[in-house]
Design a protein around this motif. Structure first.
Motif, PDB file in Angstrom:
ATOM      1  N   ARG A  46       0.816  -1.211   0.000  1.00 10.62           N
ATOM      2  CA  ARG A  46       0.000   0.000   0.000  1.00 10.62           C
ATOM      3  C   ARG A  46       0.849   1.260   0.000  1.00 10.62           C
ATOM      4  O   ARG A  46       0.578   2.204  -0.721  1.00 10.62           O
TER       5      ARG A  46
ATOM      6  N   LEU B 265       5.473  -2.662  10.481  1.00  8.88           N
ATOM      7  CA  LEU B 265       4.226  -2.603   9.722  1.00  8.88           C
ATOM      8  C   LEU B 265       3.470  -1.294   9.982  1.00  8.88           C
ATOM      9  O   LEU B 265       2.710  -0.832   9.140  1.00  8.88           O
ATOM     10  N   ASP B 266       3.678  -0.706  11.151  1.00  8.27           N
ATOM     11  CA  ASP B 266       3.018   0.562  11.475  1.00  8.27           C
ATOM     12  C   ASP B 266       3.829   1.752  10.985  1.00  8.27           C
ATOM     13  O   ASP B 266       3.512   2.889  11.312  1.00  8.27           O
ATOM     14  N   GLN B 267       4.868   1.492  10.223  1.00  8.07           N
ATOM     15  CA  GLN B 267       5.754   2.489   9.637  1.00  8.07           C
ATOM     16  C   GLN B 267       6.684   3.150  10.653  1.00  8.07           C
ATOM     17  O   GLN B 267       7.437   4.054  10.307  1.00  8.07           O
TER      18      GLN B 267
ATOM     19  N   GLN C 213       2.801  -5.189  15.522  1.00  9.95           N
ATOM     20  CA  GLN C 213       2.717  -3.891  14.867  1.00  9.95           C
ATOM     21  C   GLN C 213       1.438  -3.735  14.047  1.00  9.95           C
ATOM     22  O   GLN C 213       1.109  -2.632  13.602  1.00  9.95           O
ATOM     23  N   SER C 214       0.734  -4.829  13.860  1.00 12.15           N
ATOM     24  CA  SER C 214      -0.473  -4.799  13.014  1.00 12.15           C
ATOM     25  C   SER C 214      -1.620  -4.125  13.750  1.00 12.15           C
ATOM     26  O   SER C 214      -1.912  -4.451  14.898  1.00 12.15           O
ATOM     27  N   VAL C 215      -2.287  -3.219  13.064  1.00  8.59           N
ATOM     28  CA  VAL C 215      -3.458  -2.585  13.677  1.00  8.59           C
ATOM     29  C   VAL C 215      -4.596  -3.590  13.789  1.00  8.59           C
ATOM     30  O   VAL C 215      -5.508  -3.416  14.590  1.00  8.59           O
ATOM     31  N   HIS C 216      -4.523  -4.644  12.996  1.00  9.44           N
ATOM     32  CA  HIS C 216      -5.516  -5.714  13.081  1.00  9.44           C
ATOM     33  C   HIS C 216      -5.096  -6.772  14.101  1.00  9.44           C
ATOM     34  O   HIS C 216      -5.835  -7.707  14.341  1.00  9.44           O
TER      35      HIS C 216
ATOM     36  N   GLU D   5       1.202  -5.214   4.491  1.00 10.43           N
ATOM     37  CA  GLU D   5       0.398  -6.421   4.333  1.00 10.43           C
ATOM     38  C   GLU D   5      -0.366  -6.268   3.027  1.00 10.43           C
ATOM     39  O   GLU D   5      -1.065  -5.269   2.847  1.00 10.43           O
ATOM     40  N   ASN D   6      -0.195  -7.197   2.103  1.00 14.00           N
ATOM     41  CA  ASN D   6      -0.939  -7.050   0.850  1.00 14.00           C
ATOM     42  C   ASN D   6      -2.143  -7.984   0.763  1.00 14.00           C
ATOM     43  O   ASN D   6      -2.865  -7.956  -0.223  1.00 14.00           O
ATOM     44  N   TRP D   7      -2.356  -8.808   1.786  1.00 14.53           N
ATOM     45  CA  TRP D   7      -3.554  -9.640   1.932  1.00 14.53           C
ATOM     46  C   TRP D   7      -3.724 -10.638   0.800  1.00 14.53           C
ATOM     47  O   TRP D   7      -4.832 -11.122   0.576  1.00 14.53           O
TER      48      TRP D   7
ATOM     49  N   TYR E 248     -13.774  -9.268  10.674  1.00 12.75           N
ATOM     50  CA  TYR E 248     -13.953  -8.636   9.367  1.00 12.75           C
ATOM     51  C   TYR E 248     -12.978  -9.178   8.334  1.00 12.75           C
ATOM     52  O   TYR E 248     -12.976  -8.759   7.194  1.00 12.75           O
TER      53      TYR E 248
ATOM     54  N   ASP F 200     -11.894 -11.318   5.630  1.00 10.10           N
ATOM     55  CA  ASP F 200     -12.026 -12.263   4.524  1.00 10.10           C
ATOM     56  C   ASP F 200     -12.914 -13.481   4.803  1.00 10.10           C
ATOM     57  O   ASP F 200     -12.480 -14.625   4.654  1.00 10.10           O
TER      58      ASP F 200
END
Lengths: 777, 777
Positions: free
Chosen positions: A229, A373-375, A423-426, A438-440, A479, A481
């Motif tokens: 992203r 991942l959170d930059q 670090q993932s917001v998810h 993360e490109n999922w 949420y 997938d």
């Protein structure tokens, strides 16, 4: 311990490695053999292998490789050709022109990104467009021929015919090293193209920035959107010879002067920025003069890139870096030594091993700093950080392979995944992640499989409790997938989420992996919960039809359903015939559910022999007839375990037949020697395991399924110092049946091999024969 | 010592500051007086002052202020109005609608940027466009009235009439604190608009990123291009009440799912990114319920912003932060205490003082980390880092003022400039820099003046040798803005570079400053070289015409030349009448060159009294008739020294007249009380100096020019603990002439005041009279 191997092998001159004892003091099959000479990086560069032939160190951050996609970029009418899927790694063997050398490339992926920092040496009038100028003028691309091209681990060389320039590339982990031998020219140029990316019809730039620090040092960054992203890669570029002038062209409109034109921005102005930039550096060269470039990357900053450059290659000795990287490859490849029936097999084996040692890639500066991942910028305390986790592919065999031959790296990779989760917001473990993004891509949460497999095989020192927690959180993000629906309906309803059957099957398997993690940490309640979820595969089986089948939220099965079709049938990258057999966590249960051993044997026989209509092939974007046996698709992952399923239907001899057939027909030491995307090493890892006689059908389980080895002999040098020797007695193309298997002299009953029994080395002996056990000729 | 004052005053309750002894133990004019109550932040918010009325701490990183530019944004035909120059600080007093509160604003600048992170509370149906939706629907803007609006240092309050919401704002250095009092609503929203910027017709976004960390914490960043070539500001936003749902709208096309739609990205999905985003957070509110937001900024990272948030405002007590920031303002403003003839003068004085204490702004996290000009992250070792250097404006009087009342900050600012020079790829000191960017606005290299002024006044402990070196390098960058030509021709040729006369004059002055630095460090050769360069002003003087005049590279003066015109006449932001008198480094030489004292007196008399035709006014984009006396332009900087020039022509009484006239007519305690852009405090600094009776006509020289004080009495509390008391005996509007000046009882001969004589305090007494000395009534 960080970079222990890098430092170690960096200190050893390559000659010493080859001429004297290799660093492993263990028994060797071919003392002094240069295993790197057996690797052909061009294998898989034709058609759909999606690998690159360029220079890279094992698991290195830099993949410095030629970008050839000129011819197909334009259609006859002059418009761009958007059919660039086959250019995932920037190179197709059939091409005869190239536009330069980029510093990042995926290996074998089924979608792409990257291609950062295209460098191209040219002579004569300056041309800044690679393909075609706005006025229709010819771009800076050059023709080349394979006769004037060569590649070996850590080295690539090609002659640029248009310019009479010989280009040579090598790389350390974080630094690409270019060596260009010029003709005499008063107009020699090095072009730095920050517009180009893999899939370059599709401009992904967000912003780029270049600083000319002095007459031989350039720094900057490139920020792109797209599959990642927002991805930023920093660089430091050092020339061996000062340029006498330089400049750039900016393809976007912004000027940089406040209200007034303060300076001529385009020439010899040391600061360039904008969405789309191409810079150039001018030289005068003598005949045969070499201009070298060290080009370092960093995920953190230009200061980090410069630090990497100075730490890894403090000198200008191109051959030294080439030797050092070759020594690293020798060290990597010598972890498995094989004796094969043919040289071709050996080349195929080591080329597969090479491809299985390219990614995930190192993703931190020499000081341990990396972009999370959170930059935010982190320091990898207690581990080395990696990125490029193509997990839907690589959990199957690549990470299990690492658990045998690269357990320290796999431990670091798992710690990298756990850092990602933090670090993932998810609060999710990686799905398909690269470069702090993360490109999922694809389905499931297969990091859980990688972690469970390491845990059950007692690999690594990562925090088991934390890993379980991370997995449980990941497996409950409503949420994500279709996951909420999966939890609600106990299958993913076809009317609520695409690829619903595939997701149900993958989630159920991943849930079983989480149950294994829970069992290993003594968490009975989580184990029970996830064991229950692991049985949800049953909810998408249609006993009437005998196939896994998309099911709607009202409980009914979908009416229009074609088990041959890959598209829109509730599956992804596989049809119901292939993907519908994916229950690795409970194969016995699946066999029973599907009507018993006999019926499934017949089903498998059909799969491998039935005709598949062209219409179904055409829809596969990443496989061709080359990757198919009957209706069995080896060119994609969902079927990789299928040849081994016969072990569970009472017909291990059919497993042995199919495995040997696949080894012989789906792989080879030629440019089209990969029948589908190598998928970051998964396809190659299948080859390695199967060649050695066993395969991790169920990652997360302590056992491997036995197949039929291709090697005559192999020695696996384990990191704990022990050796596992594999011997195939009576090996030959005809003797593909296994009569008897013994481990350390004791016969193995059944068709499995326990990891625990080989983790400390030993001798695994296959006795081969030309007919199935119990059958006479 | 870092943040010494912040910590100190943070510890002191405001009541204590006001009710008891203020922190300075020195004599006070008005014990216990709340000086902050004398500041009217609305002064200058009408027309061209370009200041903002919002909440900020002294020199704080956050400027949290309402953005009102709705009405003028659309022309009658619905198209955008691009005449938004007057909205440099986002607010115009005449407006009756506002669209929210942004966290960064310049104060008084003549060009703009910023306006980051617009926050707007609304109720009712969610509307995400501030002005007008794509379908022509009404935006979320609200009407407001000045009757329901108030502002004081560190506090702003307004009622949003459309929504019945009371909005209150305060701020610490790095954190904006919002307090919104809602009506009862089942549909209350907080909108976070990342599209908006000052000049918002002009979309500057490069990329934006939002993470919803949990139900009350949001982080992210915004990256823009524009005046700052690439500027990234990070944030952390904490709500006092959890939102029950949230979402966003993305105005650019990119999706975020890989190939497939994995999730509904727009609602309750915690990761948002793209070029243009507006997010919203939904609440249900009771009547009178307050929702508070702490909104921290960082130049480094979201982690840095969060650290700043937690360090500076660890609580939810809005009034406490308001009190603490007010105490900081009291501390700042109490450094000068004044007694004036009228309350109006006192309000004007402290409002000017307030405006002179807004920028440069703090530009580092609480841990000292900041983004350098090369975009790398640095730690400010041994200083506090500042940004926003509008140096063409502020070197004149603002930095000289800091040398008296904020020497520690000025030292930090100079160290920030030296760090900038080290990070600059051009190796140049800042010209006009903000947020880790150089925007190159205006001309000259006036950081040299700021540094020379501090050196000659013995301010700060920055490295003098390093500073000289930085200045010399800066003054020799050949591609910078006519500088190479200046060195070659000894003036900037009009045919080779725009604004050639202004540049020649400014460069010559700056070169003189460098000579002073060289003299102070004992570097005779540099001193000599730059003294020679400082005389280049003579090369653009046309003795035949009696004016500074554009000169071509062939040595001739330009033929078509209008000394009245500001545009295209070799000058910038000033005509030859004004700017042509800019030789502060050698005023005596200039007077002689221009024909002697008498002739120059007459010239100055004409300047202040002649008519200026409308056509010349119309071309000024940032001044109006309000800022002009005759042909003298006070609304722009090049003439700020002019009223004092009479001191050098033998007519100090005319200086006294003009200074008092300007103080009385060009400033006032009303919304239009600034006659031109405040220019980051320069206009206000002129007022403060001139009110006190002296002015730094030649920054870099040890002397001030004496004028005519406006105050009756003033006490300047110096940082060294000493006090400088200024007394104007017999002060009255009529008694504007200075009869006699004495310092510590000794009469001052001449018209100058030496800095060294006041640096350790003392008593400066002006004896005022109603007629010039030597003249009878």
């Amino acid at each position: 311990m960080k970079n222990f191997f890098r430092v170690l092998v960096g200190l050893l001159a390559f000659q010493a490695v080859l001429a004297k004892d290799p660093p492993t003091a263990a028994p060797v099959l071919s003392p002094g053999q240069d295993l790197t000479s057996l690797v052909n990086p061009f294998i898989g560069t034709s058609k759909m292998g999606h690998v690159f032939p360029g220079a890279t160190a094992p698991f290195g951050m830099v993949q410095l490789s030629p970008q050839t996609n000129w011819e197909v970029m334009f259609k006859a009418d002059g418009s761009y050709n958007r059919e660039t899927y086959e250019y995932c790694a920037g190179y197709q063997y059939r091409d005869t022109t190239l536009i330069g050398f980029a510093h990042t490339n995926f290996s074998g992926t089924g979608h792409s990104d990257l291609g950062d920092f295209l460098v191209m040496p040219t002579t004569g009038e300056l041309v800044l467009d690679p393909l075609q100028g706005d006025d229709g003028s010819r771009g800076f691309y050059s023709t080349f021929s394979h006769e004037q091209e060569s590649a070996s681990p850590g080295y690539y060389q090609v002659d640029l015919q248009r310019y009479g320039i010989r280009a040579e590339l090598t790389a350390s982990e974080r630094v690409g090293f270019h060596q260009y031998t010029f003709p005499a020219s008063r107009e020699a140029h090095i072009i730095l193209d920050l517009v180009y990316n893999v899939y370059h019809h599709d401009n992904k730039n967000v912003w780029t920035f270049i600083r000319v620090e002095n007459d031989s040092l350039v720094t900057g960054y490139r920020q792109t959107k797209g599959w990642a992203r927002t991805r930023t890669v920093y660089f430091a570029m050092k020339f061996s010879k000062p340029f006498h002038s330089y400049g750039h062209k900016k393809y976007n409109a912004e000027t940089y002067n406040g209200f007034y034109r303060r300076f001529k921005e385009t020439e010899n102005f040391p600061e360039m920025a904008g969405k789309d930039l191409r810079a150039y550096f001018n030289f005068r060269t003598r005949e045969g003069e070499r201009i070298k470039i060290k080009f370092a990357l960093s995920p953190v900053s230009t200061a980090g890139a410069l630090k990497n450059l100075e730490a890894e290659i403090p000198h200008w000795d191109f051959d030294r870096t080439r030797r050092e990287t070759r020594a690293k490859w020798q060290e990597t490849l010598s972890r498995i030594e094989v004796e094969t029936l043919s040289d071709a097999d050996k080349r195929t084996f080591y080329s597969a091993f090479y491809h299985a040692s390219l990614s995930p890639v190192l993703y931190e500066d020499v000081d341990g700093r990396y972009r999370g991942l959170d930059q935010n910028i982190y320091v990898s305390e207690g581990f080395t950080n990696y990125t490029i986790f193509s997990l839907w592919d690589t959990y199957r065999a690549l990470h299990p392979l690492f658990n045998i031959i690269q357990p320290r790296r796999n431990n670091d990779m798992i710690k990298s995944m756990l850092a990602h989760q933090e670090q993932s917001v998810h609060h999710m473990l990686p799905i398909w992640s690269h470069y702090a993004n993360e490109n999922w891509c694809m389905i499931g949460y297969h990091a859980t499989s990688v972690i469970a497999d390491a845990m059950v095989k007692n690999v690594g020192d990562f925090d088991r409790e934390k890993a379980l927690q991370a997995a449980v959180i990941t497996a409950n993000v409503p949420y994500f997938d279709g996951l909420g629906e999966y939890l609600q309906y106990r299958y993913v309803p076809d009317d609520l989420s695409h690829s619903a059957v595939s997701k149900t099957l993958e989630y159920a398997y991943d849930d079983w992996c989480i149950a294994q993690m829970a069992a290993l940490t003594g968490n009975r309640s989580v184990e029970g919960e996830f064991l229950q979820r692991s049985q949800y595969f049953r909810n998408v089986y249609d006993p009437a039809l005998g196939f896994m089948r998309p099911r709607l939220s009202d409980g009914s099965f979908r009416k229009d359903f074609d088990p041959m079709d890959t598209h829109g049938q509730g599956f992804i990258e596989g049809n119901a015939w292939n993907y519908g057999l994916y229950v690795p966590q409970d194969i016995e249960g699946m066999v029973e559910m599907m009507g018993g051993k006999k019926r499934l044997t017949a089903r498998l026989d059909s799969l491998f022999t039935m005709d598949i209509a062209d219409k179904y092939i055409e829809k596969h974007e990443d496989i061709t007839r080359d990757g198919i046996i009957g209706n069995y698709v080896h060119g994609n992952e969902p079927g990789h375990h299928i040849p081994y399923l016969y072990n569970w239907t009472g017909h291990p001899e059919k497993t042995q037949e199919r495995v040997r057939m696949i080894l012989a027909t789906m792989y080879g030491p030629t440019v089209d020697g990969l029948c589908g995307n190598d998928d970051a090493g998964q396809m190659s890892a299948w080859y390695i395991f199967s060649s050695l006689g066993f395969y991790p059908v169920t990652p997360g389980a302590p056992d491997y399924a036995l197949g039929s080895p291709l090697v005559k002999k192999a020695i696996i040098h384990l990191e704990n110092g022990a050796d596992l020797t594999i011997i195939a007695r009576g090996q030959s193309p005809e003797n593909l049946y296994v009569k008897r298997v013994s481990l350390n002299g004791r016969e193995l009953k059944g068709t499995t091999l326990a990891h625990g029994d080989i983790a400390n080395g030993g001798e695994l002996v296959f006795e081969m024969g030309d007919r199935p056990v119990g059958q006479s000729k």
